[in-house]
Design a protein around this motif. Structure first.
Motif, PDB file in Angstrom:
ATOM      1  N   HIS A 244       0.824  -1.209   0.000  1.00  0.00           N
ATOM      2  CA  HIS A 244       0.000   0.000   0.000  1.00  0.00           C
ATOM      3  C   HIS A 244       0.858   1.259   0.000  1.00  0.00           C
ATOM      4  O   HIS A 244       0.463   2.280  -0.572  1.00  0.00           O
ATOM      5  N   TYR A 245       2.026   1.192   0.620  1.00  0.00           N
ATOM      6  CA  TYR A 245       2.972   2.319   0.570  1.00  0.00           C
ATOM      7  C   TYR A 245       3.402   2.575  -0.873  1.00  0.00           C
ATOM      8  O   TYR A 245       3.461   3.716  -1.329  1.00  0.00           O
ATOM      9  N   ALA A 246       3.670   1.505  -1.605  1.00  0.00           N
ATOM     10  CA  ALA A 246       4.118   1.632  -2.998  1.00  0.00           C
ATOM     11  C   ALA A 246       3.008   2.171  -3.893  1.00  0.00           C
ATOM     12  O   ALA A 246       3.279   2.860  -4.886  1.00  0.00           O
ATOM     13  N   ALA A 247       1.753   1.906  -3.530  1.00  0.00           N
ATOM     14  CA  ALA A 247       0.629   2.388  -4.334  1.00  0.00           C
ATOM     15  C   ALA A 247       0.454   3.893  -4.217  1.00  0.00           C
ATOM     16  O   ALA A 247      -0.083   4.536  -5.125  1.00  0.00           O
ATOM     17  N   GLY A 248       0.921   4.461  -3.110  1.00  0.00           N
ATOM     18  CA  GLY A 248       0.807   5.897  -2.904  1.00  0.00           C
ATOM     19  C   GLY A 248       0.933   6.238  -1.434  1.00  0.00           C
ATOM     20  O   GLY A 248       0.259   5.627  -0.594  1.00  0.00           O
ATOM     21  N   SER A 310      -9.124  10.336  -0.505  1.00  0.00           N
ATOM     22  CA  SER A 310     -10.444   9.745  -0.735  1.00  0.00           C
ATOM     23  C   SER A 310     -10.398   8.649  -1.790  1.00  0.00           C
ATOM     24  O   SER A 310     -11.424   8.023  -2.079  1.00  0.00           O
ATOM     25  N   ASP A 311      -9.219   8.378  -2.336  1.00  0.00           N
ATOM     26  CA  ASP A 311      -9.059   7.378  -3.385  1.00  0.00           C
ATOM     27  C   ASP A 311      -8.953   5.991  -2.746  1.00  0.00           C
ATOM     28  O   ASP A 311      -7.987   5.713  -2.022  1.00  0.00           O
ATOM     29  N   PRO A 312      -9.909   5.086  -3.001  1.00  0.00           N
ATOM     30  CA  PRO A 312      -9.840   3.749  -2.393  1.00  0.00           C
ATOM     31  C   PRO A 312      -8.582   2.982  -2.773  1.00  0.00           C
ATOM     32  O   PRO A 312      -8.142   2.104  -2.025  1.00  0.00           O
ATOM     33  N   ALA A 313      -8.000   3.301  -3.935  1.00  0.00           N
ATOM     34  CA  ALA A 313      -6.759   2.637  -4.325  1.00  0.00           C
ATOM     35  C   ALA A 313      -5.604   3.074  -3.422  1.00  0.00           C
ATOM     36  O   ALA A 313      -4.611   2.355  -3.288  1.00  0.00           O
ATOM     37  N   ILE A 314      -5.754   4.239  -2.792  1.00  0.00           N
ATOM     38  CA  ILE A 314      -4.711   4.765  -1.897  1.00  0.00           C
ATOM     39  C   ILE A 314      -5.033   4.448  -0.444  1.00  0.00           C
ATOM     40  O   ILE A 314      -4.161   3.996   0.306  1.00  0.00           O
ATOM     41  N   ASN A 315      -6.276   4.666  -0.011  1.00  0.00           N
ATOM     42  CA  ASN A 315      -6.620   4.411   1.395  1.00  0.00           C
ATOM     43  C   ASN A 315      -6.973   2.948   1.651  1.00  0.00           C
ATOM     44  O   ASN A 315      -7.285   2.566   2.783  1.00  0.00           O
ATOM     45  N   ALA A 316      -6.907   2.126   0.602  1.00  0.00           N
ATOM     46  CA  ALA A 316      -7.095   0.668   0.685  1.00  0.00           C
ATOM     47  C   ALA A 316      -8.491   0.272   1.140  1.00  0.00           C
ATOM     48  O   ALA A 316      -8.718  -0.882   1.525  1.00  0.00           O
ATOM     49  N   GLY A 317      -9.442   1.215   1.103  1.00  0.00           N
ATOM     50  CA  GLY A 317     -10.817   0.899   1.476  1.00  0.00           C
ATOM     51  C   GLY A 317     -11.001   0.522   2.927  1.00  0.00           C
ATOM     52  O   GLY A 317     -11.969  -0.164   3.292  1.00  0.00           O
ATOM     53  N   LYS A 318     -10.093   0.986   3.802  1.00  0.00           N
ATOM     54  CA  LYS A 318     -10.129   0.596   5.211  1.00  0.00           C
ATOM     55  C   LYS A 318     -10.755   1.664   6.120  1.00  0.00           C
ATOM     56  O   LYS A 318     -10.697   1.560   7.338  1.00  0.00           O
ATOM     57  N   CYS A 319     -11.361   2.683   5.529  1.00  0.00           N
ATOM     58  CA  CYS A 319     -11.922   3.772   6.332  1.00  0.00           C
ATOM     59  C   CYS A 319     -13.152   3.310   7.107  1.00  0.00           C
ATOM     60  O   CYS A 319     -13.860   2.383   6.692  1.00  0.00           O
ATOM     61  N   PHE A 320     -13.411   3.990   8.230  1.00  0.00           N
ATOM     62  CA  PHE A 320     -14.557   3.650   9.064  1.00  0.00           C
ATOM     63  C   PHE A 320     -15.851   3.749   8.265  1.00  0.00           C
ATOM     64  O   PHE A 320     -16.089   4.727   7.549  1.00  0.00           O
ATOM     65  N   ASN A 321     -16.689   2.735   8.424  1.00  0.00           N
ATOM     66  CA  ASN A 321     -17.964   2.680   7.698  1.00  0.00           C
ATOM     67  C   ASN A 321     -19.111   2.652   8.704  1.00  0.00           C
ATOM     68  O   ASN A 321     -19.310   1.639   9.393  1.00  0.00           O
ATOM     69  N   PRO A 322     -19.894   3.729   8.818  1.00  0.00           N
ATOM     70  CA  PRO A 322     -20.991   3.751   9.797  1.00  0.00           C
ATOM     71  C   PRO A 322     -22.055   2.703   9.531  1.00  0.00           C
ATOM     72  O   PRO A 322     -22.787   2.308  10.453  1.00  0.00           O
ATOM     73  N   ASP A 323     -22.151   2.191   8.294  1.00  0.00           N
ATOM     74  CA  ASP A 323     -23.146   1.167   7.976  1.00  0.00           C
ATOM     75  C   ASP A 323     -22.851  -0.157   8.683  1.00  0.00           C
ATOM     76  O   ASP A 323     -23.727  -1.031   8.762  1.00  0.00           O
ATOM     77  N   SER A 324     -21.614  -0.313   9.185  1.00  0.00           N
ATOM     78  CA  SER A 324     -21.247  -1.562   9.858  1.00  0.00           C
ATOM     79  C   SER A 324     -21.607  -1.566  11.345  1.00  0.00           C
ATOM     80  O   SER A 324     -21.485  -2.591  12.013  1.00  0.00           O
ATOM     81  N   VAL A 325     -22.076  -0.429  11.856  1.00  0.00           N
ATOM     82  CA  VAL A 325     -22.349  -0.299  13.290  1.00  0.00           C
ATOM     83  C   VAL A 325     -23.676  -0.971  13.643  1.00  0.00           C
ATOM     84  O   VAL A 325     -24.708  -0.708  12.997  1.00  0.00           O
ATOM     85  N   GLN A 326     -23.662  -1.810  14.669  1.00  0.00           N
ATOM     86  CA  GLN A 326     -24.860  -2.573  15.088  1.00  0.00           C
ATOM     87  C   GLN A 326     -25.745  -1.801  16.061  1.00  0.00           C
ATOM     88  O   GLN A 326     -26.861  -2.228  16.345  1.00  0.00           O
ATOM     89  N   ASP A 327     -25.269  -0.701  16.577  1.00  0.00           N
ATOM     90  CA  ASP A 327     -26.037   0.125  17.514  1.00  0.00           C
ATOM     91  C   ASP A 327     -26.406  -0.639  18.779  1.00  0.00           C
ATOM     92  O   ASP A 327     -27.572  -0.872  19.097  1.00  0.00           O
TER      93      ASP A 327
END
Length: 332
Positions: A244-248, A310-327
């Motif tokens: 991921h470092y090499a990707a950006g 904001s590029d998923p190719a750079i942030n590897a798609g690992k950002c927090f996703n509120p849709d995953s929260v079970q409340d």
């Protein structure tokens, strides 16, 4: 005439004999007090631990911790542990007012500076708002020998109620689209910083004194981008995978994993600030905590690479996703 001469000579001999005998008579007479014994010299004060010694002691403690790094527990796993009656000792590092609005069942609330008062024989779970400040605390407790984990993404991953989670990663306002580069940077070669926190030479006290210097410190991606544009002296560390470092990566950043931190300290300039990022900020916060103990002026980049790009190719798609929260349920 001869008798008088011999008489005079005899008298002189007797007087000389008496003069020679007087010191012996005085010494044996018991009339003169013996000379007092010299007073014992005071014990020397303990010498303060040299700065180099403190640094080496703390470095050894950090290296030992890096062989068993505190983990990130998911909200679903904590929920299950609570439901099964097998919950760890849960510590909220959030503000007292926010804790009162709602907290994870069974959690106690305390300030960051009180962490070292926790019972050493308990399994500890620390949480905050997004997981970054609690990661600072997890590293401190881990170096001190605690069995500790951090709640991944903090209260943001537990509740969907904005009155409860208060603040969480929001790509609309927390995510940038800043420049990245793909060329690798190796960093410089430097000596260690001075570490002078205590006069003690006891290893445990040296490590505890270093741990008490830790405080969560952050920089936003926007502010770091400005410092890079102005060519300020700094060291930037990427704790992400080599792929991921090499990707950006952030321009000028050097790359190694959290577990290799102790082996790469010579790449860090002790006279310039150090900025650390990972994917979301959890691992970077641990690294920052450890580097602060070693005497560096160091900051965690808020929300990690997810705050930079904001590029998923750079942030590897690992950002927090509120849709995953079970409340999950909270208590007051």
């Amino acid at each position: 005439m001869r008798l008088r001469l011999w008489s005079s000579i005899g008298t002189i001999i007797i007087l000389l004999a008496l003069l020679l005998a007087m010191p012996l008579l005085t010494a044996c007479g018991g009339e003169e007090e013996p000379a007092p014994a010299p007073a014992p010299e005071p014990e020397p004060a303990p010498a303060p631990a040299p700065a180099a010694v403190e640094y080496d002691v703390v470095k050894d403690a950090v290296a030992d911790y890096l062989t068993n790094i505190a983990g990130n527990m998911k909200a679903s796993d904590l929920y299950m542990a609570i439901a099964e009656g097998d919950a760890p000792y849960i510590v909220s590092l959030r503000k007292a007012d926010d804790y009162a609005k709602g907290h994870i069942p069974g959690a106690v609330n305390m300030g960051f500076g009180d962490l070292t008062t926790l019972p050493i024989d308990e399994e500890i779970l620390v949480y905050c708002y997004t997981g970054q400040s609690a990661s600072f605390g997890a590293a401190v407790l881990g170096v001190l020998g605690y069995d500790v984990n951090n709640l991944l993404h903090g209260m943001s991953s537990w509740s969907n109620d904005p009155a409860i989670y208060v603040t969480r990663f929001d790509p609309e306002k927390d995510q940038g689209s800043f420049k990245t580069e793909t060329d690798a940077d190796t960093g410089g070669s430097y000596g260690p910083p001075d570490v002078e926190n205590t006069a003690s030479s006891d290893a445990a006290e040296i490590v505890l004194a270093a741990a008490k210097t830790v405080a969560p410190k952050y920089i936003t991606a926007t502010d770091l981008n400005m410092k890079i544009a102005e060519s300020e002296d700094m060291t930037v560390i990427s704790l992400r995978s080599a792929e991921h470092y090499a990707a950006g990566h952030v321009p000028g950043a050097i790359n190694f994993g959290l577990g290799a931190l102790a082996d790469n300290l010579d790449k860090l300039d002790p006279d310039a600030p150090v900025y650390v990022y990972c994917y979301t900020g959890q691992s970077a916060a641990q690294a920052v905590s450890l580097l602060q103990m070693l005497g560096y002026d160091v900051y965690s980049i808020k929300f990690g690479m997810c705050g930079w790009s904001s590029d998923p190719a750079i942030n590897a798609g690992k950002c927090f996703n509120p849709d995953s929260v079970q409340d999950y349920k909270t208590e007051k």
